[in-house]
Design a protein around this motif. Structure first.
Motif, PDB file in Angstrom:
ATOM      1  N   MET A 108      -1.569  -3.093  10.776  1.00 33.52           N
ATOM      2  CA  MET A 108      -2.254  -4.050  10.554  1.00 33.52           C
ATOM      3  C   MET A 108      -3.244  -3.759   9.697  1.00 33.52           C
ATOM      4  N   LEU A 109      -3.681  -2.707   9.757  1.00 29.33           N
ATOM      5  CA  LEU A 109      -4.875  -2.314   8.540  1.00 29.33           C
ATOM      6  C   LEU A 109      -4.342  -2.366   7.190  1.00 29.33           C
ATOM      7  N   TYR A 110      -3.201  -2.022   7.049  1.00 31.19           N
ATOM      8  CA  TYR A 110      -2.533  -2.484   5.512  1.00 31.19           C
ATOM      9  C   TYR A 110      -2.413  -3.757   5.131  1.00 31.19           C
ATOM     10  N   LEU A 111      -1.908  -4.794   6.261  1.00 29.07           N
ATOM     11  CA  LEU A 111      -1.946  -6.343   6.103  1.00 29.07           C
ATOM     12  C   LEU A 111      -3.385  -6.787   5.902  1.00 29.07           C
ATOM     13  N   ALA A 112      -4.319  -6.169   6.672  1.00 29.24           N
ATOM     14  CA  ALA A 112      -5.769  -6.918   6.365  1.00 29.24           C
ATOM     15  C   ALA A 112      -6.190  -6.407   5.193  1.00 29.24           C
ATOM     16  N   LEU A 117      -7.604  -8.168  -0.664  1.00 29.51           N
ATOM     17  CA  LEU A 117      -7.419  -8.129  -2.165  1.00 29.51           C
ATOM     18  C   LEU A 117      -6.792  -9.318  -2.551  1.00 29.51           C
ATOM     19  N   ALA A 118      -6.275 -10.233  -1.714  1.00 33.27           N
ATOM     20  CA  ALA A 118      -5.915 -11.569  -2.095  1.00 33.27           C
ATOM     21  C   ALA A 118      -6.860 -12.365  -2.218  1.00 33.27           C
ATOM     22  N   LEU A 119      -7.833 -12.520  -1.045  1.00 35.44           N
ATOM     23  CA  LEU A 119      -9.084 -13.076  -1.263  1.00 35.44           C
ATOM     24  C   LEU A 119     -10.120 -12.940  -2.333  1.00 35.44           C
ATOM     25  N   SER A 126      -0.113 -14.197   0.948  1.00 33.40           N
ATOM     26  CA  SER A 126      -0.451 -15.352   1.436  1.00 33.40           C
ATOM     27  C   SER A 126      -0.511 -15.011   3.083  1.00 33.40           C
ATOM     28  N   PRO A 127      -0.949 -16.097   3.732  1.00 32.13           N
ATOM     29  CA  PRO A 127      -1.091 -15.814   5.203  1.00 32.13           C
ATOM     30  C   PRO A 127       0.430 -15.907   5.746  1.00 32.13           C
ATOM     31  N   VAL A 128       1.327 -16.388   5.179  1.00 31.71           N
ATOM     32  CA  VAL A 128       2.605 -16.678   5.691  1.00 31.71           C
ATOM     33  C   VAL A 128       3.316 -15.278   5.420  1.00 31.71           C
ATOM     34  N   ASN A 129       2.918 -14.518   4.266  1.00 28.23           N
ATOM     35  CA  ASN A 129       3.399 -13.099   4.214  1.00 28.23           C
ATOM     36  C   ASN A 129       2.888 -12.093   5.152  1.00 28.23           C
TER      37      ASN A 129
END
Length: 383
Positions: A108-112, A117-119, A126-129
């Motif tokens: 979850m930390l990695y995905l956050a 970085l995307a924002l 993307s949120p789908v990813n």
């Protein structure tokens, strides 16, 4: 009566589970194989691979992941067998609590971080990813699933999570002779079947079979490790050598026997089946008490790096991602070195989370034992 100690006296499994430093050394080897493959994404390193014999290093990323699969099955099985020896039973909720606190927070930390970085416009994510990886679906092409480079490597985590969902029912049946609840078993099997139904072409159905076979080979190794050691006692070095040759055989050598691209791909797919026997033999024989390799793999610094390999595996994908592919070789290695240091620091926090998971696991196991004892007390006239 639990069928838990086929190798002899009570306590062997517990002692084996407490001496896993060399397994952490194997985790380092596995992560290095993944690194060697993914470094080829860098333009300069990729060009170097193409013009030199070192290009063979790019063929071992999946091999490293398959080693991880066996290790995962081996370690969770040893831990579960130790629980049975110590308490006389096995608690599925306690197992899930330990796995949750070990696996989910780092992911979850990695995905956050990826979303952040995307924002900020640094990477495309993307949120789908995010959802696809968070739900452990990146080993499938199920409807709605989308996994780009930055979470593409979570295909291996998806296999592990699907195995962990299936493991308690399978373990209770194989070790304690307890039939699983049909509804729970069906749900776990359905989740585990996703990659077979919605198969990714480069994994293939054979790859799915290999993944699960290695997980359960880990169980067999945990339950009968001493017997396997005895089986190869007189031919340890030849068996280890053959296993190493199979595991580290370059794919290009196997593919050279094919006449066209389709045949070469099929040869590689079928050859990988040999990993199911070769990887367990390679790892177990390296762990023989008198093995110099075991001592080398158990070196403190190496074992410490291996314990943090989960986060390292997650974050190396970002370092080798498209946004950094144009870095020079020195800068690329400096970035990876910084990521490893970051993960080693992060592991201190992970240890606290692991401790929380173990504490919750203990409470859940005790609660289960109390609930199981309550009906017996109620039926006891002396109570």
């Amino acid at each position: 009566m639990a069928r838990i100690a086929p190798d002899g006296a009570r306590g062997k499994i517990m002692r084996a589970a407490e001496r896993l430093a060399y397994i952490d050394g194997w985790r380092v080897i596995a992560i290095l194989l993944v690194f060697a493959d993914h470094l080829g994404m860098n333009r300069e390193i990729g060009a170097f691979y193409e013009r030199s014999a070192f290009g063979v290093l790019s063929q071992y990323g999946e091999t490293g992941v398959f080693i991880f699969f066996f290790i995962s099955g081996y370690v969770v099985s040893l831990t579960s067998l130790r629980e049975v020896e110590r308490t006389g039973g096995f608690s599925a909720p306690a197992f899930y609590a330990r796995r949750f606190f070990r696996i989910v927070p780092p992911l979850m930390l990695y995905l956050a971080a990826l979303m952040g970085l995307a924002l900020a416009g640094v990477i495309e994510f993307s949120p789908v990813n995010f959802v696809s990886a968070a739900l452990y679906l990146c080993n499938s092409t199920a409807p709605g699933v989308s996994c780009d480079w930055y979470v593409g490597h979570t295909w291996s985590l998806a296999f592990e999570e699907q195995f962990y969902c299936l493991f308690p029912a399978a373990f209770a049946w194989m070790t304690l002779g307890k039939a699983p609840r049909p509804t729970l078993a069906a749900a776990a099997l359905a989740f585990a079947a996703l990659p077979f139904v919605f198969t990714i072409w480069w994994i293939g159905k054979i790859g799915c079979l290999i993944a699960y076979a290695l997980f359960f080979a880990g169980y067999a190794a945990a339950a009968r490790g001493a017997a396997i050691q005895r089986l190869f006692a007189d031919v340890r070095l030849p068996a280890f050598t053959v296993a190493a040759l199979v595991v580290f055989m370059p794919r290009s050598v196997v593919a050279s026997f094919g006449d066209d691209e389709a045949m070469r791909a099929e040869l590689i797919a079928w050859f990988r089946l040999a990993y199911v026997g070769a990887i367990p033999v390679l790892v177990l024989l390296s762990g023989a008490a008198e093995s110099p390799l075991r001592k080398a793999l158990s070196i403190g610094a190496l074992a410490g790096l291996g314990r943090a390999s989960y986060s390292i595996y997650l974050w190396q994908q970002l370092c080798n991602g498209p946004v950094f592919n144009g870095l020079g070789v020195a800068a690329q290695f400096a970035l990876i070195g910084g990521a490893i240091l970051f993960c080693l620091g992060l592991f201190r926090i992970e240890l606290k989370l692991i401790g929380l998971g173990q504490a919750l696991s203990s409470r859940l196991r005790r609660r289960g034992e109390e609930q199981a004892a309550a009906p017996a007390l109620a039926m006891d006239p002396a109570s």
